[in-house]
Design a protein around this motif. Structure first.
Motif, PDB file in Angstrom:
ATOM      1  N   PHE A 430       0.832  -1.208   0.000  1.00 59.35           N
ATOM      2  CA  PHE A 430       0.000   0.000   0.000  1.00 59.35           C
ATOM      3  C   PHE A 430       0.868   1.259   0.000  1.00 59.35           C
ATOM      4  O   PHE A 430       0.549   2.247  -0.691  1.00 59.35           O
ATOM      5  N   ASP A 431       1.973   1.253   0.731  1.00 61.83           N
ATOM      6  CA  ASP A 431       2.877   2.406   0.781  1.00 61.83           C
ATOM      7  C   ASP A 431       3.379   2.743  -0.621  1.00 61.83           C
ATOM      8  O   ASP A 431       3.372   3.905  -1.051  1.00 61.83           O
ATOM      9  N   GLN A 432       3.828   1.713  -1.330  1.00 59.85           N
ATOM     10  CA  GLN A 432       4.362   1.907  -2.684  1.00 59.85           C
ATOM     11  C   GLN A 432       3.263   2.395  -3.633  1.00 59.85           C
ATOM     12  O   GLN A 432       3.500   3.255  -4.486  1.00 59.85           O
ATOM     13  N   ALA A 433       2.069   1.828  -3.484  1.00 57.68           N
ATOM     14  CA  ALA A 433       0.972   2.227  -4.362  1.00 57.68           C
ATOM     15  C   ALA A 433       0.628   3.696  -4.187  1.00 57.68           C
ATOM     16  O   ALA A 433       0.415   4.426  -5.169  1.00 57.68           O
ATOM     17  N   LEU A 434       0.594   4.166  -2.939  1.00 62.98           N
ATOM     18  CA  LEU A 434       0.231   5.570  -2.724  1.00 62.98           C
ATOM     19  C   LEU A 434       1.335   6.526  -3.153  1.00 62.98           C
ATOM     20  O   LEU A 434       1.051   7.677  -3.494  1.00 62.98           O
ATOM     21  N   ALA A 435       2.576   6.070  -3.153  1.00 65.23           N
ATOM     22  CA  ALA A 435       3.646   6.912  -3.697  1.00 65.23           C
ATOM     23  C   ALA A 435       3.411   7.150  -5.187  1.00 65.23           C
ATOM     24  O   ALA A 435       3.641   8.257  -5.698  1.00 65.23           O
ATOM     25  N   GLU A 436       2.957   6.107  -5.893  1.00 60.36           N
ATOM     26  CA  GLU A 436       2.627   6.263  -7.315  1.00 60.36           C
ATOM     27  C   GLU A 436       1.414   7.165  -7.490  1.00 60.36           C
ATOM     28  O   GLU A 436       1.391   8.053  -8.351  1.00 60.36           O
ATOM     29  N   PHE A 437       0.370   6.920  -6.685  1.00 60.27           N
ATOM     30  CA  PHE A 437      -0.839   7.727  -6.773  1.00 60.27           C
ATOM     31  C   PHE A 437      -0.540   9.204  -6.517  1.00 60.27           C
ATOM     32  O   PHE A 437      -1.046  10.094  -7.218  1.00 60.27           O
ATOM     33  N   ALA A 438       0.261   9.485  -5.494  1.00 61.98           N
ATOM     34  CA  ALA A 438       0.536  10.867  -5.113  1.00 61.98           C
ATOM     35  C   ALA A 438       1.195  11.640  -6.248  1.00 61.98           C
ATOM     36  O   ALA A 438       0.867  12.818  -6.497  1.00 61.98           O
TER      37      ALA A 438
END
Length: 466
Positions: A430-438
């Motif tokens: 989830f951490d990695q996914a939100l870095a992409e989303f951000a």
């Protein structure tokens, strides 16, 4: 409330969280590609401005055009539409609704401890827990761009922020209910938590920040915002940010508005507990003024009210702020409360570990005959915020970790912390996914910022000219 209602076991709650991964995989949060039916950003902002004080709308747009991050602060309605169209985990909590990094800060608890918590609840509403985390993550990336961070540095900050949320939520999942409810971040805890990571210079900076916050109280506001006119204490004018009633309207309308504000303060006391209502009754209203606040709230009706107690050196400053429906309501559903001020107050009390003793709500009729909802709180009570515009990456990472942990604690109070923790898991998916989303959302935010800048012309969005 039924105390004999069935309660799912921790194992059942954990299974619910893991089952949500089937519907919405953690990695899917990385995706952000708005559809062709996404509303025009300027039209969304124009609709918001339609019910606001007309002469303050240019101030709002002017503040939003200072930078892409300033735009982001004022564009919660845009992001609400974007988040509302994304797949949902189905696990709800009480949302801040506008959880960007500057909506966290320092304030005084009733026990006179300096605490750090979420501090803006205009948009609070129950909804999917991930919406708050996604807005916080995007704010870190956008603020990092404003500060000139490299892409790798921004991603590191976002990952640290989200990891802190995830790990803190997993910690709360194993705690007893009362222990979660009593948890808070006071400044003694913060000093211990970050002592080894701040360094000597950072510790001195933190000490100055805490000292400044403690000095920003009702007495400082009294000295800074008032003056003596013909032997009477009055709120000093600082237009357009602060405009006393005497400078705002003609004598007839001023007297009418003053009467409405007196009734607001008198009647809102019924939303307070009996002891605090008794304390409020020991003060009398002395003056009031219109005040411009924030970025996204500019143009909503906001009043500061000076009350005096034992004598003219015993002040109480209250702020009465108009409460409109949450920007999340079209996507998360309407509020359970008929009064939008009550929505704000109950959301704040549910998410904050401790809240202002004068926090309450009321509905009043204005001089235009329209009914409006307000929430009321103290103007300043050891209020402090962190300057992020010059923050280097390492300090923003620390600050992001603090905000992520604080948001997790707020969500754990009102949502299913066990299900959320089970959904997040122990790995950094989830951490990695939100870095992409951000990063993707920061790109969209910059395009929306440019759209507003291009729309600034007579007849549409008009920003003040220097």
């Amino acid at each position: 409330m039924r105390t004999d209602a069935p309660h799912p076991t921790p194992a059942e709650r954990a299974r619910r969280g893991k089952a949500a991964r089937e519907r919405v995989p953690r990695s899917s949060h990385a995706e952000f590609e708005p559809g062709p039916d996404r509303p025009d950003p300027v039209e969304v902002l124009d609709r918001q401005s339609a019910g606001r004080v007309p002469d303050l709308v240019p101030v709002r747009y002017g503040r939003m055009l200072e930078s892409p991050f300033s735009f982001y602060r004022g564009a919660a309605a845009l992001m609400a539409a974007d988040l509302g169209n994304r797949p949902r985990t189905g696990i709800e909590t009480q949302l801040c609704g506008d959880a960007h990094l500057l909506n966290f800060g320092l304030y005084a608890s009733p026990e006179r401890h300096l605490v750090f918590d979420v501090n803006d609840f205009d948009e609070t509403l129950p909804g999917p827990w991930e919406w708050d985390v996604e807005r916080l993550a995007a704010s870190m990336a956008i603020a990092g761009r404003d500060n000139g961070f490299a892409a790798a540095q921004r991603r590191d900050v976002v990952r640290a922020t989200v990891r802190s949320y995830r790990q803190t939520m997993r910690g709360f999942a194993g705690m007893r209910n009362l222990d979660v409810w009593y948890a808070q971040s006071d400044t003694d805890h913060l000093r211990v938590l970050f002592a080894d990571r701040l360094g000597e210079r950072g510790r001195r900076r933190l000490a100055r920040t805490l000292e400044t916050a403690r000095s920003r109280d009702h007495l400082q506001s009294f000295e800074r915002l008032t003056e003596v006119v013909d032997g009477t204490r009055r709120i000093a004018a600082d237009p357009p940010l602060i405009v006393p009633l005497g400078d705002l309207l003609t004598d007839t309308h001023r007297a009418e508005l003053e009467g409405h504000l007196r009734r607001l303060i008198e009647c809102y006391g019924h939303s307070l507990s009996a002891d605090r209502r008794h304390l409020l009754g020991q003060f009398r209203m002395a003056d009031a003024a219109r005040k411009v606040v924030g970025v996204g709230s500019v143009g909503t009706r906001c009043w500061i009210v000076l009350l005096l107690g034992r004598d003219d050196d015993d002040p109480l400053f209250l702020q009465a702020k108009e409460a409109d429906p949450s920007v999340l309501a079209p996507y998360a559903g309407p509020s359970a409360y008929a009064n939008e001020g009550e929505r704000v107050v109950h959301g704040q009390q549910l998410m904050q570990a401790v809240s202002d003793i004068f926090l309450g709500w009321e509905r009043v009729t204005g001089i235009d005959g329209r009914q409006r909802d307000f929430y009321v709180r103290q103007l300043h009570d050891w209020k402090g915020s962190v300057r992020t515009d010059r923050m280097p990456p390492d300090r923003m990472r620390l600050y992001g970790e603090l905000c992520g942990a604080t948001l997790a604690r707020a969500h754990a109070r009102s949502g299913d912390r066990i299900a959320i923790a089970a959904y997040l898991g122990s790995k950094d998916v989830f951490d990695q996914a939100l870095a992409e989303f951000a990063e993707a959302y920061a790109d969209r935010n910059e395009r929306d910022f440019r759209a507003l800048a291009e729309a600034v012309h007579p007849g549409r969005a008009v920003a003040p000219r220097e």
